[in-house]
Design a protein around this motif. Structure first.
Motif, mmCIF file in Angstrom:
data_model
loop_
_atom_site.group_PDB
_atom_site.id
_atom_site.type_symbol
_atom_site.label_atom_id
_atom_site.label_comp_id
_atom_site.label_asym_id
_atom_site.label_seq_id
_atom_site.Cartn_x
_atom_site.Cartn_y
_atom_site.Cartn_z
ATOM 1 N N PRO A 119 0.810 -1.243 0.000
ATOM 2 C CA PRO A 119 0.000 0.000 0.000
ATOM 3 C C PRO A 119 0.832 1.278 0.000
ATOM 4 O O PRO A 119 0.435 2.280 -0.595
ATOM 5 N N MET A 120 1.994 1.250 0.621
ATOM 6 C CA MET A 120 2.845 2.443 0.623
ATOM 7 C C MET A 120 3.370 2.737 -0.784
ATOM 8 O O MET A 120 3.469 3.897 -1.181
ATOM 9 N N GLN A 121 3.677 1.704 -1.528
ATOM 10 C CA GLN A 121 4.157 1.878 -2.891
ATOM 11 C C GLN A 121 3.042 2.395 -3.799
ATOM 12 O O GLN A 121 3.284 3.192 -4.705
ATOM 13 N N VAL A 122 1.812 1.928 -3.554
ATOM 14 C CA VAL A 122 0.673 2.408 -4.349
ATOM 15 C C VAL A 122 0.467 3.897 -4.114
ATOM 16 O O VAL A 122 0.248 4.670 -5.053
ATOM 17 N N GLU A 123 0.573 4.306 -2.845
ATOM 18 C CA GLU A 123 0.408 5.727 -2.514
ATOM 19 C C GLU A 123 1.530 6.551 -3.165
ATOM 20 O O GLU A 123 1.269 7.605 -3.740
ATOM 21 N N LYS A 124 2.750 6.081 -3.084
ATOM 22 C CA LYS A 124 3.881 6.792 -3.680
ATOM 23 C C LYS A 124 3.697 6.925 -5.193
ATOM 24 O O LYS A 124 3.916 7.991 -5.773
ATOM 25 N N TYR A 125 3.255 5.835 -5.834
ATOM 26 C CA TYR A 125 3.044 5.852 -7.283
ATOM 27 C C TYR A 125 1.938 6.838 -7.663
ATOM 28 O O TYR A 125 2.077 7.594 -8.628
ATOM 29 N N ALA A 126 0.849 6.849 -6.907
ATOM 30 C CA ALA A 126 -0.264 7.748 -7.200
ATOM 31 C C ALA A 126 0.153 9.202 -7.018
ATOM 32 O O ALA A 126 -0.235 10.071 -7.811
ATOM 33 N N ARG A 127 0.956 9.489 -6.025
ATOM 34 C CA ARG A 127 1.409 10.865 -5.790
ATOM 35 C C ARG A 127 2.351 11.325 -6.903
ATOM 36 O O ARG A 127 2.262 12.452 -7.371
ATOM 37 N N GLU A 128 3.270 10.451 -7.329
ATOM 38 C CA GLU A 128 4.259 10.848 -8.333
ATOM 39 C C GLU A 128 3.666 10.901 -9.738
ATOM 40 O O GLU A 128 3.933 11.825 -10.500
ATOM 41 N N LYS A 129 2.859 9.930 -10.058
ATOM 42 C CA LYS A 129 2.386 9.809 -11.433
ATOM 43 C C LYS A 129 1.141 10.656 -11.699
ATOM 44 O O LYS A 129 1.020 11.279 -12.745
ATOM 45 N N TYR A 130 0.214 10.639 -10.782
ATOM 46 C CA TYR A 130 -1.078 11.289 -11.016
ATOM 47 C C TYR A 130 -1.302 12.526 -10.149
ATOM 48 O O TYR A 130 -2.395 13.084 -10.137
ATOM 49 N N TYR A 131 -0.301 12.945 -9.403
ATOM 50 C CA TYR A 131 -0.364 14.134 -8.554
ATOM 51 C C TYR A 131 -1.541 14.084 -7.583
ATOM 52 O O TYR A 131 -2.220 15.078 -7.348
ATOM 53 N N MET A 132 -1.813 12.927 -7.030
ATOM 54 C CA MET A 132 -2.895 12.789 -6.053
ATOM 55 C C MET A 132 -2.407 13.261 -4.690
ATOM 56 O O MET A 132 -1.219 13.264 -4.408
ATOM 57 N N LYS A 133 -3.372 13.649 -3.864
ATOM 58 C CA LYS A 133 -3.020 14.161 -2.546
ATOM 59 C C LYS A 133 -4.100 13.793 -1.547
ATOM 60 O O LYS A 133 -5.203 13.394 -1.903
ATOM 61 N N LYS A 134 -3.726 13.934 -0.296
ATOM 62 C CA LYS A 134 -4.713 13.749 0.781
ATOM 63 C C LYS A 134 -5.512 15.034 0.922
ATOM 64 O O LYS A 134 -5.117 16.086 0.413
ATOM 65 N N ASP A 135 -6.626 14.985 1.602
ATOM 66 C CA ASP A 135 -7.487 16.166 1.749
ATOM 67 C C ASP A 135 -6.781 17.313 2.469
ATOM 68 O O ASP A 135 -7.034 18.480 2.186
ATOM 69 N N SER A 136 -5.911 16.984 3.383
ATOM 70 C CA SER A 136 -5.269 18.030 4.171
ATOM 71 C C SER A 136 -3.955 18.517 3.564
ATOM 72 O O SER A 136 -3.221 19.247 4.221
ATOM 73 N N GLU A 137 -3.665 18.146 2.332
ATOM 74 C CA GLU A 137 -2.383 18.515 1.718
ATOM 75 C C GLU A 137 -2.580 19.452 0.546
ATOM 76 O O GLU A 137 -3.633 19.492 -0.076
ATOM 77 N N ASP A 138 -1.541 20.195 0.254
ATOM 78 C CA ASP A 138 -1.476 20.996 -0.966
ATOM 79 C C ASP A 138 -0.268 20.517 -1.757
ATOM 80 O O ASP A 138 0.779 20.226 -1.182
ATOM 81 N N ILE A 139 -0.420 20.504 -3.064
ATOM 82 C CA ILE A 139 0.690 20.073 -3.921
ATOM 83 C C ILE A 139 1.159 21.266 -4.725
ATOM 84 O O ILE A 139 0.362 21.994 -5.316
ATOM 85 N N TYR A 140 2.450 21.443 -4.723
ATOM 86 C CA TYR A 140 3.064 22.495 -5.524
ATOM 87 C C TYR A 140 4.005 21.844 -6.532
ATOM 88 O O TYR A 140 4.878 21.072 -6.152
ATOM 89 N N ILE A 141 3.819 22.167 -7.776
ATOM 90 C CA ILE A 141 4.686 21.640 -8.821
ATOM 91 C C ILE A 141 5.703 22.717 -9.146
ATOM 92 O O ILE A 141 5.357 23.818 -9.561
#
Length: 107
Positions: free
Chosen positions: A74-96
């Motif tokens: 599950p940790m690898q799935v989360e890492k892949y989703a964040r890197e590839k699809y720029y997904m985030k948790k509700d309490s996070e902001d993503i800056y590119i």
């Protein structure tokens, strides 16, 4: 009138009917037949290309199988989703962040 070439060995050789049959058979097999030498060369090149493709795709399958094994965690799935699809948790902001060297220079 006597033929001056009749006594020559090359004339005897070329006037032989078996030589003509052999030459015509050789010409037929090399150039004109459906399974000629050139057709075999073409087919062998295609076989080599297909074998190279098969080797390449088998390597890609092995890479994908390793990737699938990693994504069962599950940790690898989360890492892949964040890197590839720029997904985030509700309490996070993503800056590119893009650097000048990443974009194309306009003239």
């Amino acid at each position: 009138m006597k033929n001056p070439f009749k006594d020559k060995t090359w004339f005897k050789f070329l006037s032989n009917k078996y030589v003509w049959v052999s030459l015509s058979f050789f010409t037929w097999m090399v150039f004109l037949d459906n399974y000629s030498y050139f057709e075999h060369r073409f087919l062998n090149k295609q076989i080599d290309e297909l074998e190279d493709n098969a080797t390449y795709y088998q390597g890609e399958i092995k890479k994908d199988e390793e990737h699938i094994k990693q994504l069962k965690n599950p940790m690898q799935v989360e890492k892949y989703a964040r890197e590839k699809y720029y997904m985030k948790k509700d309490s996070e902001d993503i800056y590119i962040v893009e650097f000048d060297s990443d974009s194309l220079k306009k003239k």
